[in-house]
Scaffold this active site. Structure first.
Site, PDB file in Angstrom:
ATOM      1  N   SER A 186       0.838  -1.238  -0.003  1.00  0.00           N
ATOM      2  CA  SER A 186       0.066  -0.027   0.055  1.00  0.00           C
ATOM      3  C   SER A 186       0.858   1.331  -0.035  1.00  0.00           C
ATOM      4  O   SER A 186       2.117   1.114   0.437  1.00  0.00           O
ATOM      5  CB  SER A 186      -0.944  -0.135   1.378  1.00  0.00           C
ATOM      6  OG  SER A 186      -1.486   1.266   1.299  1.00  0.00           O
ATOM      7  N   TYR A 244      -3.094  -0.294  10.326  1.00  0.00           N
ATOM      8  CA  TYR A 244      -2.951  -0.766   8.891  1.00  0.00           C
ATOM      9  C   TYR A 244      -1.446  -0.332   8.069  1.00  0.00           C
ATOM     10  O   TYR A 244      -0.807  -1.143   7.789  1.00  0.00           O
ATOM     11  CB  TYR A 244      -3.884   0.097   7.962  1.00  0.00           C
ATOM     12  CG  TYR A 244      -3.956  -0.263   6.582  1.00  0.00           C
ATOM     13  CD1 TYR A 244      -4.282  -1.387   6.207  1.00  0.00           C
ATOM     14  CD2 TYR A 244      -3.508   0.615   5.333  1.00  0.00           C
ATOM     15  CE1 TYR A 244      -4.563  -1.828   4.723  1.00  0.00           C
ATOM     16  CE2 TYR A 244      -3.598   0.350   4.294  1.00  0.00           C
ATOM     17  CZ  TYR A 244      -3.946  -0.746   3.802  1.00  0.00           C
ATOM     18  OH  TYR A 244      -4.198  -0.909   2.482  1.00  0.00           O
TER      19      TYR A 244
HETATM   20  P1  NDP Z   1     -11.438  -5.371  -0.296  1.00  0.00           P
HETATM   21  O1  NDP Z   1     -11.702  -5.138   0.961  1.00  0.00           O
HETATM   22  O2  NDP Z   1     -12.413  -4.759  -1.568  1.00  0.00           O
HETATM   23  O3  NDP Z   1     -11.243  -6.882  -0.499  1.00  0.00           O
HETATM   24  C1  NDP Z   1     -10.117  -7.542   0.402  1.00  0.00           C
HETATM   25  C2  NDP Z   1     -10.929  -9.146   0.208  1.00  0.00           C
HETATM   26  O4  NDP Z   1      -9.967  -9.784   1.241  1.00  0.00           O
HETATM   27  C3  NDP Z   1     -12.259  -9.262   0.628  1.00  0.00           C
HETATM   28  O5  NDP Z   1     -12.795 -10.050  -0.084  1.00  0.00           O
HETATM   29  C4  NDP Z   1     -12.259  -9.824   2.068  1.00  0.00           C
HETATM   30  O6  NDP Z   1     -12.984 -10.517   2.374  1.00  0.00           O
HETATM   31  C5  NDP Z   1     -10.788 -10.642   1.776  1.00  0.00           C
HETATM   32  N1  NDP Z   1     -10.340 -11.143   3.102  1.00  0.00           N
HETATM   33  C6  NDP Z   1     -10.312 -10.218   4.536  1.00  0.00           C
HETATM   34  N2  NDP Z   1      -9.770 -11.067   5.284  1.00  0.00           N
HETATM   35  C7  NDP Z   1      -9.450 -12.220   4.890  1.00  0.00           C
HETATM   36  C8  NDP Z   1      -8.723 -13.271   5.392  1.00  0.00           C
HETATM   37  N3  NDP Z   1      -8.448 -13.386   6.602  1.00  0.00           N
HETATM   38  N4  NDP Z   1      -8.675 -14.207   4.661  1.00  0.00           N
HETATM   39  C9  NDP Z   1      -8.773 -14.207   3.258  1.00  0.00           C
HETATM   40  N5  NDP Z   1      -9.322 -13.152   2.534  1.00  0.00           N
HETATM   41  C10 NDP Z   1      -9.735 -12.144   3.507  1.00  0.00           C
HETATM   42  O7  NDP Z   1      -9.895  -4.557  -0.670  1.00  0.00           O
HETATM   43  P2  NDP Z   1      -9.118  -4.321  -1.782  1.00  0.00           P
HETATM   44  O8  NDP Z   1      -9.694  -5.012  -3.165  1.00  0.00           O
HETATM   45  O9  NDP Z   1      -9.391  -2.643  -1.932  1.00  0.00           O
HETATM   46  O10 NDP Z   1      -7.759  -4.528  -1.294  1.00  0.00           O
HETATM   47  C11 NDP Z   1      -6.979  -5.530  -1.874  1.00  0.00           C
HETATM   48  C12 NDP Z   1      -5.424  -5.447  -1.401  1.00  0.00           C
HETATM   49  O11 NDP Z   1      -4.894  -4.197  -1.583  1.00  0.00           O
HETATM   50  C13 NDP Z   1      -5.433  -5.239   0.068  1.00  0.00           C
HETATM   51  O12 NDP Z   1      -4.301  -5.988   0.738  1.00  0.00           O
HETATM   52  C14 NDP Z   1      -5.408  -3.935   0.659  1.00  0.00           C
HETATM   53  O13 NDP Z   1      -4.811  -3.567   1.854  1.00  0.00           O
HETATM   54  C15 NDP Z   1      -4.475  -3.423  -0.673  1.00  0.00           C
HETATM   55  N6  NDP Z   1      -4.581  -1.955  -0.928  1.00  0.00           N
HETATM   56  C16 NDP Z   1      -5.996  -1.357  -1.018  1.00  0.00           C
HETATM   57  C17 NDP Z   1      -6.088   0.021  -1.266  1.00  0.00           C
HETATM   58  C18 NDP Z   1      -7.217   0.597  -2.039  1.00  0.00           C
HETATM   59  O14 NDP Z   1      -7.071   1.968  -2.246  1.00  0.00           O
HETATM   60  N7  NDP Z   1      -8.430  -0.092  -2.298  1.00  0.00           N
HETATM   61  C19 NDP Z   1      -4.900   0.951  -1.295  1.00  0.00           C
HETATM   62  C20 NDP Z   1      -3.626   0.145  -0.953  1.00  0.00           C
HETATM   63  C21 NDP Z   1      -3.628  -1.230  -0.944  1.00  0.00           C
HETATM   64  P3  NDP Z   1     -14.350 -10.141   3.507  1.00  0.00           P
HETATM   65  O15 NDP Z   1     -15.029  -8.944   2.318  1.00  0.00           O
HETATM   66  O16 NDP Z   1     -15.240 -11.338   3.502  1.00  0.00           O
HETATM   67  O17 NDP Z   1     -13.891  -9.426   4.418  1.00  0.00           O
END
Ligand code: NDP
Length: 251
Positions: free
Chosen positions: A130, A142
């Site tokens: 991130s 985070y």
């Molecule tokens: P979302 O919250 O849209 O998606 C994350 C997914 O991860 C969800 O489906 C969630 O499931 C799943 N998840 C949560 N906990 C677990 C777990 N214990 N095991 C398996 N899966 C899990 O996030 P993004 O798509 O935005 O983010 C993807 C990555 O990018 C993350 O690592 C985030 O930190 C990083 N990121 C995102 C940014 C952004 O602006 N969007 C910016 C910088 C980094 P559930 O919905 O059931 O919790």
């Protein structure tokens, strides 16, 4: 995509975590389009997604055993699953820190520990960091977790390099997903103000880099980190100074 376009991941078995929605879902789709056999996983089983809680050693062990039986090898891992918690320094509780670090740091560690033994030379791991990993982003649980993930990525690149396994990190800036939609509108507006390209990003601006880093096109790239953030982290916090003088017509 035209069938004439060579598929860059043909024959590769790739695991993506957190693939039920957001960036993970887009990554799984893009990797599939490039010919990979994608194992999309998420904390709950969903359409096209196998259940895998990244914090569970048992879940990873079961997945590794299943993949060994089915394919013998794994060629790629995208440690994408992540959660945020927007408490500030004065309010964050140790249990919040533990919960966020369990998903964002322990999850990728377990994934690497369980799947790297199945990886032949030429395999690759991509960790989704991130812009928080490069800055003093205010949600402390985070931000500390993503800085820790950087350290894990570097160590893994060092340890796995001699086996021909590459490990790289992608640092998204503000990408429109459910994660960012859960923040106050001011968060989005402030991000746009601080981003030289003047907008937020979309999931399909992350996927091409993930495909590249898993493919043989990046065969000599490891241990590196690439922001995909519209320039957010490149200016080191001086954009507001530049903007303030511009609006006054000054230099
Ligand atoms: P979302 O919250 O849209 O998606 C994350 C997914 O991860 C969800 O489906 C969630 O499931 C799943 N998840 C949560 N906990 C677990 C777990 N214990 N095991 C398996 N899966 C899990 O996030 P993004 O798509 O935005 O983010 C993807 C990555 O990018 C993350 O690592 C985030 O930190 C990083 N990121 C995102 C940014 C952004 O602006 N969007 C910016 C910088 C980094 P559930 O919905 O059931 O919790």
């Amino acid at each position: 995509m035209s069938d004439l376009h060579p598929k860059r991941l043909l024959g590769k078995v790739v695991v993506v975590t957190g693939a039920a929605r957001g960036q993970g879902a887009a990554e799984a789709e893009a990797l599939t389009r490039e010919g990979a056999r994608v194992i999309a996983t998420d904390v709950e089983a969903a359409d096209g997604c196998r259940r895998l809680d990244v914090t569970s050693d048992k879940d990873w062990a079961a997945l590794a055993a299943e993949l060994k039986e089915a394919y013998g090898q794994v060629h790629g891992l995208v440690n994408n699953a992540g959660i945020t918690w927007r408490a500030r320094l004065g309010d964050v509780r140790p249990e919040d820190l533990d919960r966020v670090h369990a998903v964002n740091v322990t999850g990728p560690l377990l994934g690497i520990q369980h799947l790297a033994p199945l990886m032949p030379p030429g395999s690759a791991i991509v960790n989704i960091g991130s812009s928080a990993a490069l800055t003093a982003h205010y949600p402390v649980a985070y931000t500390t977790s993503k800085w820790a993930l950087r350290g894990l990525s570097k160590t893994a690149a060092l340890e796995l390099g001699p086996r021909g396994i590459r490990v790289n990190t992608v640092h998204p800036g503000y990408i429109d997903t459910e994660m960012t939609a859960s923040a106050a509108p001011a968060f989005r507006e402030a991000n746009i103000r601080e981003t030289p390209l003047g907008r937020t990003g979309i999931v399909d601006e992350i996927t091409p880099l993930v495909v590249f880093l898993l493919s043989d096109d990046s065969s000599f790239i490891t241990g590196t980190e690439i922001p995909v953030d519209g320039g957010l982290t490149a200016h080191g916090g001086v954009k507001s100074i530049s903007d303030a003088l511009l609006t006054e017509g000054g230099r």
